[in-house]
Write an enzyme that holds these catalytic residues in place. Structure first.
Site, PDB file in Angstrom:
ATOM      1  N   LYS A   1       9.410  -3.653  16.274  1.00 25.20           N
ATOM      2  CA  LYS A   1       9.555  -2.285  16.177  1.00 25.20           C
ATOM      3  C   LYS A   1       9.975  -1.449  16.994  1.00 25.20           C
ATOM      4  CE  LYS A   1       7.508  -2.478  11.649  1.00 25.20           C
ATOM      5  NZ  LYS A   1       7.596  -1.605  10.539  1.00 25.20           N
TER       6      LYS A   1
ATOM      7  N   GLY B   1       0.531  -0.946  -0.090  1.00 19.94           N
ATOM      8  CA  GLY B   1       0.024   0.309  -0.077  1.00 19.94           C
ATOM      9  C   GLY B   1       1.019   1.755  -0.302  1.00 19.94           C
TER      10      GLY B   1
ATOM     11  N   SER C   1       7.474   1.819  13.668  1.00 21.79           N
ATOM     12  CA  SER C   1       5.433   2.140  13.691  1.00 21.79           C
ATOM     13  C   SER C   1       5.739   2.973  14.868  1.00 21.79           C
ATOM     14  CB  SER C   1       5.128   1.173  13.751  1.00 21.79           C
ATOM     15  OG  SER C   1       3.992   0.864  14.637  1.00 21.79           O
TER      16      SER C   1
ATOM     17  N   ASP D   1      11.679 -13.821  -1.173  1.00 23.79           N
ATOM     18  CA  ASP D   1      11.250 -13.966   0.215  1.00 23.79           C
ATOM     19  C   ASP D   1      12.070 -13.041   0.854  1.00 23.79           C
ATOM     20  OD1 ASP D   1      10.010 -14.403   2.583  1.00 23.79           O
ATOM     21  OD2 ASP D   1       9.912 -16.324   1.847  1.00 23.79           O
TER      22      ASP D   1
ATOM     23  N   ASN E   1       5.540 -10.315  -3.450  1.00 23.98           N
ATOM     24  CA  ASN E   1       4.044 -10.469  -4.261  1.00 23.98           C
ATOM     25  C   ASN E   1       4.832 -10.876  -6.318  1.00 23.98           C
ATOM     26  OD1 ASN E   1       1.993 -10.604  -5.809  1.00 23.98           O
ATOM     27  ND2 ASN E   1       0.514  -9.683  -4.171  1.00 23.98           N
TER      28      ASN E   1
ATOM     29  N   ALA F   1       9.358  -3.111   3.648  1.00 21.94           N
ATOM     30  CA  ALA F   1       8.320  -4.366   3.697  1.00 21.94           C
ATOM     31  C   ALA F   1       8.484  -4.665   5.328  1.00 21.94           C
ATOM     32  CB  ALA F   1       9.190  -5.099   3.212  1.00 21.94           C
ATOM     33  N   GLY F   2       6.768  -5.240   6.039  1.00 18.59           N
ATOM     34  CA  GLY F   2       6.761  -5.669   6.674  1.00 18.59           C
ATOM     35  C   GLY F   2       5.317  -6.635   6.798  1.00 18.59           C
TER      36      GLY F   2
ATOM     37  N   TYR G   1       3.792  -7.870  16.809  1.00 13.78           N
ATOM     38  CA  TYR G   1       4.191  -6.369  16.283  1.00 13.78           C
ATOM     39  C   TYR G   1       5.118  -5.030  16.508  1.00 13.78           C
ATOM     40  CZ  TYR G   1       3.565  -2.975  12.396  1.00 13.78           C
ATOM     41  OH  TYR G   1       3.602  -1.843  11.433  1.00 13.78           O
TER      42      TYR G   1
ATOM     43  N   THR H   1      -3.551   0.450   4.487  1.00 15.62           N
ATOM     44  CA  THR H   1      -3.640  -0.196   3.452  1.00 15.62           C
ATOM     45  C   THR H   1      -3.916  -1.104   3.975  1.00 15.62           C
ATOM     46  OG1 THR H   1      -1.200  -0.351   4.771  1.00 15.62           O
ATOM     47  CG2 THR H   1      -1.125   1.002   3.745  1.00 15.62           C
TER      48      THR H   1
END
Ligand code: NAP
Length: 263
Positions: free
Chosen positions: A154, A16, A137, A58, A38, A86-87, A150, A185
């Site tokens: 971070k 996103g 974050s 990956d 992706n 990336a996360g 998470y 996102t």
């Protein structure tokens, strides 16, 4: 850093924020190696931009990161700017979190940025200037209930960024840590969005956050905490965490119902 003509590696480039950031970097004349797991979405992003290569890979293992770093170096012939974007996240009561998800988050959110920095740093140190940007974050400064793993990843990324910045202070390599608050996102599941609405969580548009990341790069910022009052709470939590314990208790009781799937 002036972004034009810079060789940039951007991870999470199909996501996103990543897809928008890739376009903004390309618009400023950067040469891009775009990395994401992706592959299909990544190809689409790269195909829409000038001077952009896609590297499907990956980042959840050391060997995956090494392979990505090797491909990016070959494609760009060096690197001026590494953006670790990336996360993965998880919204769950910690007692329900699987061992696999804990490991995955540690790998993608913390170890991958470390592995990529390690891989690119020798080349970066040979140059007169380069920059590393780690996207963390607000949860990397305020431990957030039901985002426990998470938050831990971070917090680790913030500590790594601070230590590395100090270690590289006499070199030409700068380190920027950017900490967004919640962003609209696909990273946030339906349960997170419903919990956010129920608890009054502020959520930013990805374009606005990307503009702040670009501004941080262009002005060589050391760290940036996005959003008010979240950026103020970061400071209060650092000095007076018991005040924050009390002020989030009621919201955490609401969040638990969403995390446990009861709402
Ligand atoms: N969204 C928020 O509320 C928010 C708030 C603060 C900070 N952040 C941080 O901002 C960054 C970008 O988030 P976002 O909102 O743009 O998320 P996103 O839309 O989910 O994008 C993340 C991208 O990273 C890719 N990725 C995940 N695991 C990977 C792996 N093992 N190897 C390679 N690529 C992988 C994803 O690919 P797949 O789609 O294939 O998984 C996805 O394209 C993250 O570091 C996140 O922690 C986000």
């Amino acid at each position: 850093m002036d972004i034009s003509d810079k060789r940039v590696v951007l991870t999470g480039a199909a996501g996103g924020m990543g897809s928008i950031l890739a376009a903004e970097l390309a618009r400023r004349g950067a040469k891009l190696a775009l990395v994401d797991a992706n592959g299909q979405a990544l190809e689409k992003v790269a195909a829409s931009l000038v001077d952009a290569h896609s590297v499907t890979g990956d980042l959840s293992s050391a060997s995956g990161c090494q392979s990505v770093a090797r491909q990016c170096s070959e494609l760009l012939g060096g690197i001026d700017l590494l953006i670790n974007l990336a996360g993965v996240n998880s919204f769950a009561a910690f007692e329900d979190e699987s061992a696999e998800k804990i490991e995955l988050m540690m790998h993608v959110n913390l170890l991958a940025p470390m592995w990529l920095c390690r891989a690119f740093l020798p080349t970066m140190l040979d140059q007169s200037s380069a920059r590393i940007v780690n996207v963390g974050s607000i949860f990397g400064s305020i431990g957030f209930a039901y985002f426990t793993t998470y938050s831990a990843t971070k917090f680790g990324l913030r500590g790594f960024s601070e230590a590395l910045r100090r270690e590289l202070a006499d070199s030409g390599v700068g380190v920027t840590y950017v900490a967004p608050r919640a962003v609209k996102t696909a990273m946030n599941s339906d349960a997170v969005n419903r919990m956010g609405a129920a608890t009054g969580m502020n959520m930013d548009e990805p374009q606005a956050v990307v503009e702040k990341i670009i501004a941080a790069i262009e002005s060589d910022r050391k760290d940036v905490y996005l959003g008010f009052p979240e950026s103020l709470f970061v400071r209060i939590n650092a000095i007076l965490p018991r005040i924050v314990d009390g002020s989030v208790a009621a919201k955490n009781r609401i969040a638990r119902q969403f995390a446990k799937g009861e709402k």
